[in-house]
Design an enzyme around this catalytic site. Sequence first.
Site, PDB file in Angstrom:
ATOM      1  N   GLY A  12       0.836  -1.199   0.000  1.00 52.02           N
ATOM      2  CA  GLY A  12       0.000   0.000   0.000  1.00 52.02           C
ATOM      3  C   GLY A  12       0.869   1.246   0.000  1.00 52.02           C
ATOM      4  O   GLY A  12       1.954   1.264  -0.596  1.00 52.02           O
ATOM      5  N   SER A  94      -1.491  -4.156   6.614  1.00 52.83           N
ATOM      6  CA  SER A  94      -2.443  -3.763   7.653  1.00 52.83           C
ATOM      7  C   SER A  94      -3.062  -5.016   8.285  1.00 52.83           C
ATOM      8  O   SER A  94      -4.159  -4.959   8.817  1.00 52.83           O
ATOM      9  CB  SER A  94      -3.531  -2.887   7.035  1.00 52.83           C
ATOM     10  OG  SER A  94      -4.027  -3.510   5.858  1.00 52.83           O
ATOM     11  N   GLY A 198      -3.392  10.284   3.434  1.00 47.76           N
ATOM     12  CA  GLY A 198      -2.601   9.035   3.336  1.00 47.76           C
ATOM     13  C   GLY A 198      -2.102   8.551   4.681  1.00 47.76           C
ATOM     14  O   GLY A 198      -1.181   7.745   4.741  1.00 47.76           O
ATOM     15  N   ASP A 212      -5.167   3.112  17.483  1.00 44.17           N
ATOM     16  CA  ASP A 212      -3.814   3.239  16.910  1.00 44.17           C
ATOM     17  C   ASP A 212      -2.853   3.835  17.957  1.00 44.17           C
ATOM     18  O   ASP A 212      -1.751   3.306  18.168  1.00 44.17           O
ATOM     19  CB  ASP A 212      -3.892   4.119  15.653  1.00 44.17           C
ATOM     20  CG  ASP A 212      -2.536   4.392  15.052  1.00 44.17           C
ATOM     21  OD1 ASP A 212      -1.976   3.478  14.419  1.00 44.17           O
ATOM     22  OD2 ASP A 212      -2.009   5.520  15.228  1.00 44.17           O
ATOM     23  N   LYS A 216       0.450   2.156  20.000  1.00 43.65           N
ATOM     24  CA  LYS A 216       1.757   2.838  20.055  1.00 43.65           C
ATOM     25  C   LYS A 216       2.197   3.020  21.506  1.00 43.65           C
ATOM     26  O   LYS A 216       3.370   2.824  21.838  1.00 43.65           O
ATOM     27  CB  LYS A 216       1.671   4.177  19.321  1.00 43.65           C
ATOM     28  CG  LYS A 216       1.528   4.000  17.807  1.00 43.65           C
ATOM     29  CD  LYS A 216       1.128   5.283  17.132  1.00 43.65           C
ATOM     30  CE  LYS A 216       1.133   5.132  15.611  1.00 43.65           C
ATOM     31  NZ  LYS A 216       0.493   6.239  14.924  1.00 43.65           N
TER      32      LYS A 216
HETATM   33  P1  NDP Z   1      -2.389   0.536   3.217  1.00 43.29           P
HETATM   34  O1  NDP Z   1      -3.779   0.299   3.680  1.00 43.29           O
HETATM   35  O2  NDP Z   1      -2.118   1.574   2.187  1.00 43.29           O
HETATM   36  O3  NDP Z   1      -1.740  -0.832   2.696  1.00 43.29           O
HETATM   37  C1  NDP Z   1      -1.886  -2.024   3.383  1.00 43.29           C
HETATM   38  C2  NDP Z   1      -1.360  -3.142   2.511  1.00 43.29           C
HETATM   39  O4  NDP Z   1      -1.451  -4.363   3.243  1.00 43.29           O
HETATM   40  C3  NDP Z   1      -2.155  -3.342   1.220  1.00 43.29           C
HETATM   41  O5  NDP Z   1      -1.274  -3.503   0.139  1.00 43.29           O
HETATM   42  C4  NDP Z   1      -2.920  -4.650   1.476  1.00 43.29           C
HETATM   43  O6  NDP Z   1      -3.147  -5.396   0.289  1.00 43.29           O
HETATM   44  C5  NDP Z   1      -1.934  -5.365   2.364  1.00 43.29           C
HETATM   45  N1  NDP Z   1      -2.565  -6.415   3.156  1.00 43.29           N
HETATM   46  C6  NDP Z   1      -3.402  -6.301   4.206  1.00 43.29           C
HETATM   47  N2  NDP Z   1      -3.739  -7.507   4.695  1.00 43.29           N
HETATM   48  C7  NDP Z   1      -3.080  -8.418   3.923  1.00 43.29           C
HETATM   49  C8  NDP Z   1      -3.004  -9.828   3.919  1.00 43.29           C
HETATM   50  N3  NDP Z   1      -3.687 -10.562   4.818  1.00 43.29           N
HETATM   51  N4  NDP Z   1      -2.226 -10.432   2.995  1.00 43.29           N
HETATM   52  C9  NDP Z   1      -1.530  -9.693   2.088  1.00 43.29           C
HETATM   53  N5  NDP Z   1      -1.550  -8.354   2.045  1.00 43.29           N
HETATM   54  C10 NDP Z   1      -2.323  -7.718   2.952  1.00 43.29           C
HETATM   55  O7  NDP Z   1      -1.555   0.843   4.550  1.00 43.29           O
HETATM   56  P2  NDP Z   1      -0.235   1.723   4.690  1.00 43.29           P
HETATM   57  O8  NDP Z   1       0.702   1.377   3.604  1.00 43.29           O
HETATM   58  O9  NDP Z   1      -0.609   3.125   4.928  1.00 43.29           O
HETATM   59  O10 NDP Z   1       0.334   1.173   6.082  1.00 43.29           O
HETATM   60  C11 NDP Z   1       0.939  -0.087   6.143  1.00 43.29           C
HETATM   61  C12 NDP Z   1       1.201  -0.450   7.600  1.00 43.29           C
HETATM   62  O11 NDP Z   1       2.066   0.547   8.183  1.00 43.29           O
HETATM   63  C13 NDP Z   1      -0.064  -0.460   8.475  1.00 43.29           C
HETATM   64  O12 NDP Z   1       0.054  -1.463   9.432  1.00 43.29           O
HETATM   65  C14 NDP Z   1      -0.046   0.924   9.146  1.00 43.29           C
HETATM   66  O13 NDP Z   1      -0.678   0.947  10.407  1.00 43.29           O
HETATM   67  C15 NDP Z   1       1.438   1.152   9.312  1.00 43.29           C
HETATM   68  N6  NDP Z   1       1.839   2.545   9.354  1.00 43.29           N
HETATM   69  C16 NDP Z   1       1.366   3.413   8.414  1.00 43.29           C
HETATM   70  C17 NDP Z   1       1.735   4.740   8.434  1.00 43.29           C
HETATM   71  C18 NDP Z   1       1.231   5.705   7.423  1.00 43.29           C
HETATM   72  O14 NDP Z   1       1.470   6.924   7.597  1.00 43.29           O
HETATM   73  N7  NDP Z   1       0.570   5.280   6.349  1.00 43.29           N
HETATM   74  C19 NDP Z   1       2.651   5.244   9.482  1.00 43.29           C
HETATM   75  C20 NDP Z   1       3.135   4.221  10.391  1.00 43.29           C
HETATM   76  C21 NDP Z   1       2.732   2.923  10.328  1.00 43.29           C
HETATM   77  P3  NDP Z   1      -4.113  -4.849  -0.901  1.00 43.29           P
HETATM   78  O15 NDP Z   1      -3.376  -3.674  -1.497  1.00 43.29           O
HETATM   79  O16 NDP Z   1      -4.219  -5.987  -1.837  1.00 43.29           O
HETATM   80  O17 NDP Z   1      -5.401  -4.450  -0.232  1.00 43.29           O
HETATM   81  N1  HSE Z   2      -2.914   6.258  11.207  1.00 47.01           N
HETATM   82  C1  HSE Z   2      -1.671   6.646  11.780  1.00 47.01           C
HETATM   83  C2  HSE Z   2      -1.731   8.081  12.217  1.00 47.01           C
HETATM   84  C3  HSE Z   2      -0.571   6.437  10.787  1.00 47.01           C
HETATM   85  O1  HSE Z   2      -2.691   8.778  11.881  1.00 47.01           O
HETATM   86  O2  HSE Z   2      -0.830   8.530  12.938  1.00 47.01           O
HETATM   87  C4  HSE Z   2       0.793   6.577  11.403  1.00 47.01           C
HETATM   88  O3  HSE Z   2       1.046   5.535  12.304  1.00 47.01           O
END
Ligand code: NDP
Ligand code: HSE
Length: 320
Positions: A12, A94, A198, A212, A216
Amino acid sequence: MKEVKISIFGFGTVGRALAEIVAENSEVYGIKLKVVSITDRSGTLWGDFDLLEAKEVKEATGKISNIGDYEVYYLKPEEIIEEIRPDIFVDVSSWDDAARVYEFALKEGVSVVTSNKPPIAESYDKLLKASQEGNAGLFFEATVMAGTPIIGLLRENLLGEKIEEIKAVVNASTTFILTRMEQGKTFEEAFNEAKSLGVLEEDPSKDIDGIDAFYKAKILHWVSYGAPPEFEERVGIREVKDARNVRLVAQVSEGRISVKPIKLPENSPLLVEGVQNAAIIKTDNLGEVVLKGPGGGGRVTASGVFTDIIKAALRFPKAR
Ligand code: NDP
Ligand code: HSE
């Protein structure tokens, strides 16, 4: 040059930003980083593929399995470890239940780098034990404050200090919503605007209801005290009416974590805006250490993940 094989799980916002950073910096500190597989919900791309092409296909079509010229496999997460045998399993998904795969990987000697909070918050002791058993690294900088290095600070630089208390704003989405409400928007209007940032979780109620920030806070408790908290409190932002100077504040002290909206004094370092996070760490010898920086977004989070990949590749030791 030593080659380090990486499996990326989740593609993602963070996974795709990580692909960009690895493509830009594939040779670092005498190590060649090679992404050998990428998994999303549609399947696992495994082989000698082009990283940026994979990112483009995912962005254009929403599925990694739509990539034409390469093999796509349908593997259980454990089979990624067993069959692909990466050196580092990078979880940027996620998927809440990933702890069981980390445990399996670590025991097999495969290091784990993750930005995914629930597995660390809920299973840290078990995972640390597995990492010692398998002599593999467990790194999770990006789980709290994204690329702003609070985990490294607590796990490495402050190892000799007694952590008396941490007060922190660690959820960017609620800060954004509360500041927009301060400017006169309703909760619903501010929430809809936050969708374009995002940084909202896939299930945004995890942000709004403080889940969330709670994960943390629990991670901060683990790395500060090596044990889970006995007292836990969580209140989200749904009931906030007057948002002036209010932020969702995580408070951590030995045995205790609390997450709730608090009205802050005008000069508080925690009164951050946008995607900024901030933490005040109080220790016995230093007094207050203040850390502030971006806490969400693709590149900002992938930055923390990338540094952890380098640490895992260089086999940094870990005490807690
Ligand atoms: P997204 O929702 O953009 O992406 C999540 C990805 O995980 C997608 O590609 C999804 O697949 C994949 N996914 C979920 N479940 C499965 C599964 N069972 N098998 C395979 N793939 C799976 O999230 P983000 O990229 O924003 O965040 C990723 C992680 O990082 C999360 O845990 C989030 O809490 C954490 N995080 C995010 C931050 C942010 O600012 N965005 C900051 C800090 C931590 P598909 O695309 O096919 O749906
Ligand atoms: N959903 C989280 C936030 C992403 O809003 O801070 C970063 O962990």
